[in-house]
Design an enzyme around this catalytic site. Structure first.
Site, PDB file in Angstrom:
ATOM      1  N   SER A  18       0.193  27.926  -2.347  1.00 14.33           N
ATOM      2  CA  SER A  18      -0.797  28.538  -1.448  1.00 14.33           C
ATOM      3  C   SER A  18      -1.228  29.942  -1.899  1.00 14.33           C
ATOM      4  O   SER A  18      -2.423  30.247  -1.862  1.00 14.33           O
ATOM      5  CB  SER A  18      -0.273  28.579  -0.013  1.00 14.33           C
ATOM      6  OG  SER A  18      -0.174  27.271   0.485  1.00 14.33           O
ATOM      7  N   LYS A  67       6.195  23.801  11.400  1.00 13.40           N
ATOM      8  CA  LYS A  67       4.882  23.569  12.031  1.00 13.40           C
ATOM      9  C   LYS A  67       4.981  23.361  13.541  1.00 13.40           C
ATOM     10  O   LYS A  67       4.124  23.802  14.285  1.00 13.40           O
ATOM     11  CB  LYS A  67       4.191  22.383  11.371  1.00 13.40           C
ATOM     12  CG  LYS A  67       3.761  22.718   9.954  1.00 13.40           C
ATOM     13  CD  LYS A  67       3.057  21.601   9.251  1.00 13.40           C
ATOM     14  CE  LYS A  67       2.711  22.073   7.841  1.00 13.40           C
ATOM     15  NZ  LYS A  67       1.974  21.107   7.066  1.00 13.40           N
ATOM     16  N   ASP A 103      -4.377  20.223   8.297  1.00 12.66           N
ATOM     17  CA  ASP A 103      -3.801  19.184   7.429  1.00 12.66           C
ATOM     18  C   ASP A 103      -4.614  17.890   7.489  1.00 12.66           C
ATOM     19  O   ASP A 103      -4.868  17.241   6.469  1.00 12.66           O
ATOM     20  CB  ASP A 103      -2.352  18.878   7.845  1.00 12.66           C
ATOM     21  CG  ASP A 103      -1.366  19.887   7.271  1.00 12.66           C
ATOM     22  OD1 ASP A 103      -1.710  20.588   6.291  1.00 12.66           O
ATOM     23  OD2 ASP A 103      -0.240  19.976   7.796  1.00 12.66           O
ATOM     24  N   GLY A 131       5.973  17.442  10.980  1.00 11.60           N
ATOM     25  CA  GLY A 131       4.785  18.285  11.087  1.00 11.60           C
ATOM     26  C   GLY A 131       3.576  17.697  10.391  1.00 11.60           C
ATOM     27  O   GLY A 131       2.469  17.690  10.945  1.00 11.60           O
ATOM     28  N   ALA A 132       3.752  17.188   9.191  1.00 12.21           N
ATOM     29  CA  ALA A 132       2.604  16.668   8.438  1.00 12.21           C
ATOM     30  C   ALA A 132       2.042  15.411   9.101  1.00 12.21           C
ATOM     31  O   ALA A 132       0.820  15.249   9.222  1.00 12.21           O
ATOM     32  CB  ALA A 132       3.018  16.370   6.998  1.00 12.21           C
TER      33      ALA A 132
HETATM   34  P1  NAP Z   1       9.031  18.082   8.472  1.00 12.03           P
HETATM   35  O1  NAP Z   1       8.289  18.508   9.681  1.00 12.03           O
HETATM   36  O2  NAP Z   1      10.304  18.730   8.138  1.00 12.03           O
HETATM   37  O3  NAP Z   1       9.248  16.485   8.645  1.00 12.03           O
HETATM   38  C1  NAP Z   1       9.994  15.782   7.668  1.00 12.03           C
HETATM   39  C2  NAP Z   1       9.809  14.292   7.868  1.00 12.03           C
HETATM   40  O4  NAP Z   1      10.521  13.620   6.802  1.00 12.03           O
HETATM   41  C3  NAP Z   1      10.392  13.745   9.180  1.00 12.03           C
HETATM   42  O5  NAP Z   1       9.638  12.633   9.569  1.00 12.03           O
HETATM   43  C4  NAP Z   1      11.814  13.337   8.739  1.00 12.03           C
HETATM   44  O6  NAP Z   1      12.392  12.341   9.554  1.00 12.03           O
HETATM   45  C5  NAP Z   1      11.520  12.750   7.372  1.00 12.03           C
HETATM   46  N1  NAP Z   1      12.691  12.756   6.496  1.00 12.03           N
HETATM   47  C6  NAP Z   1      13.266  13.839   5.915  1.00 12.03           C
HETATM   48  N2  NAP Z   1      14.307  13.449   5.140  1.00 12.03           N
HETATM   49  C7  NAP Z   1      14.391  12.096   5.250  1.00 12.03           C
HETATM   50  C8  NAP Z   1      15.259  11.122   4.692  1.00 12.03           C
HETATM   51  N3  NAP Z   1      16.243  11.460   3.853  1.00 12.03           N
HETATM   52  N4  NAP Z   1      15.025   9.822   4.996  1.00 12.03           N
HETATM   53  C9  NAP Z   1      14.024   9.457   5.833  1.00 12.03           C
HETATM   54  N5  NAP Z   1      13.162  10.355   6.392  1.00 12.03           N
HETATM   55  C10 NAP Z   1      13.346  11.657   6.111  1.00 12.03           C
HETATM   56  O7  NAP Z   1       8.133  18.215   7.153  1.00 12.03           O
HETATM   57  P2  NAP Z   1       6.536  18.093   7.060  1.00 12.03           P
HETATM   58  O8  NAP Z   1       5.937  19.429   7.245  1.00 12.03           O
HETATM   59  O9  NAP Z   1       6.124  16.970   7.937  1.00 12.03           O
HETATM   60  O10 NAP Z   1       6.326  17.700   5.527  1.00 12.03           O
HETATM   61  C11 NAP Z   1       6.488  16.365   5.100  1.00 12.03           C
HETATM   62  C12 NAP Z   1       5.959  16.195   3.676  1.00 12.03           C
HETATM   63  O11 NAP Z   1       4.555  16.372   3.631  1.00 12.03           O
HETATM   64  C13 NAP Z   1       6.540  17.172   2.667  1.00 12.03           C
HETATM   65  O12 NAP Z   1       6.743  16.481   1.452  1.00 12.03           O
HETATM   66  C14 NAP Z   1       5.438  18.186   2.497  1.00 12.03           C
HETATM   67  O13 NAP Z   1       5.497  18.819   1.237  1.00 12.03           O
HETATM   68  C15 NAP Z   1       4.216  17.300   2.615  1.00 12.03           C
HETATM   69  N6  NAP Z   1       3.005  18.038   3.024  1.00 12.03           N
HETATM   70  C16 NAP Z   1       1.974  18.145   2.157  1.00 12.03           C
HETATM   71  C17 NAP Z   1       0.826  18.804   2.545  1.00 12.03           C
HETATM   72  C18 NAP Z   1      -0.320  18.915   1.590  1.00 12.03           C
HETATM   73  O14 NAP Z   1      -1.228  19.714   1.858  1.00 12.03           O
HETATM   74  N7  NAP Z   1      -0.364  18.148   0.525  1.00 12.03           N
HETATM   75  C19 NAP Z   1       0.715  19.351   3.809  1.00 12.03           C
HETATM   76  C20 NAP Z   1       1.784  19.207   4.685  1.00 12.03           C
HETATM   77  C21 NAP Z   1       2.940  18.556   4.273  1.00 12.03           C
HETATM   78  P3  NAP Z   1      13.229  12.746  10.874  1.00 12.03           P
HETATM   79  O15 NAP Z   1      12.226  12.945  11.963  1.00 12.03           O
HETATM   80  O16 NAP Z   1      14.106  11.566  11.073  1.00 12.03           O
HETATM   81  O17 NAP Z   1      14.000  14.006  10.530  1.00 12.03           O
END
Ligand code: NAP
Length: 284
Positions: A18, A67, A103, A131-132
């Protein structure tokens, strides 16, 4: 006068692109700004955000895992953030923060404009309910998809996201154990952070029958974090694989517009990052 201050806040955040993306947009727009990164464990979020505001901070991008918590720090919410229940952009207003979510618009713009996809009528699987996933689900529904199946490790979060979306005709929460009979999907999106784990994380427990060579598969992460999931999809027969680099640049451009009133052109920054990162499975 010193430059206006912006930053990305997350944990971990050291490898965030970013700062680089926003500096490139600022050069393009002829705006002088300072854009840093703040590594902040969850229990310190409120304090760090307040400290940033106290030192003149004007805007924050909020990333994993903050988020949802950042939503609770807002004194005002934009309409998209209100629907998503999570924020990825904070803009300083009188005495507080206004929360936004870019997003979903970032992902949809990447898919429809950069990759020329028509999302209308598509059957979509969203893996994850963090969050995503909260950020992208409303935008996918607005883009006209016909069905959104959601599956997540923690079932209660799947149900909570489905309830928030309030569209039972199109939104279908599912358990991992009940994914066998759903047939192939048009679009599968990995919105989990599994790939950030050691060694790219464990594989997703999903049947390969949900993929065909015509299924578009997107991992919202990029670089090494996207390799495990996309390699699984390719092995299961999918040919059309995308990472989250395009979404990253597009959601940043929408945040930039919120802060500075002007949406930058994204092709140059995206092209530069794509050359650097290569195709999604280049590092497999
Ligand atoms: P977050 O809020 O921490 O949520 C993580 C998610 O992953 C939850 O659904 C969690 O499940 C699941 N998870 C984590 N470890 C796991 C495992 N070992 N097995 C199964 N499920 C698992 O994170 P986030 O902000 O949503 O981000 C998620 C992804 O999207 C990341 O890779 C991030 O880099 C990517 N992202 C990319 C962009 C972009 O602009 N390209 C923007 C936002 C996010 P639980 O609910 O069970 O914990």
């Amino acid at each position: 006068m010193s430059a206006a201050r912006y930053a990305v806040i997350g944990h971990p955040v050291a490898h965030s692109l970013s700062p680089r993306i926003h500096q490139a947009f600022a050069r393009q727009a002829g705006i002088e700004l300072e854009y840093g990164s703040i590594d902040c464990p969850p229990e310190q979020l409120a304090d760090q955000v307040a400290k940033f505001a106290g030192t003149g901070g004007r805007g924050l991008n909020v990333t994993l895992p903050h988020k949802r918590a950042a939503y609770g720090l807002c004194s005002e919410l934009g309409p998209t953030a209100k629907r998503c229940g999570v924020v990825n952009t904070l803009a300083r207003i009188d005495g507080g923060w206004r929360g936004h979510n870019t997003d979903g618009s970032g992902l949809v713009r990447d898919l429809t404009e950069r990759r020329r996809q028509d999302l209308r009528g598509r059957k979509v699987l969203l893996i994850g309910a963090g969050g995503a996933a909260h950020g992208v689900a409303p935008a996918l529904l607005d883009a006209g998809i016909s069905a959104l199946f959601i599956v997540n490790r923690t079932d209660a979060r799947t149900d909570a996201l489905a309830d928030l979306l309030a569209d039972p005709a199109r939104v279908h929460p599912r358990y991992y154990a009940d994914m066998d009979d759903l047939g192939p999907f048009d679009l599968i999106i990995n919105a989990t952070s599994i790939g950030h784990g050691d060694g790219g994380g464990e594989p997703v427990p999903l049947p390969g029958s949900m993929l065909t060579p015509r299924t578009d598969v997107v991992d919202l992460s990029y670089g090494r974090a996207a390799v495990g999931f996309l390699a699984w999809a390719r092995a299961a027969g999918a040919d059309r694989l995308f990472d989250g680099l395009g979404m990253l640049v597009e959601q940043a451009a929408d945040s930039f517009r919120i802060w500075h009133g002007k949406r930058p052109y994204t092709d140059e920054v995206y092209g530069e990052l794509r050359r650097e990162f290569g195709s999604p499975l280049a590092s497999a």
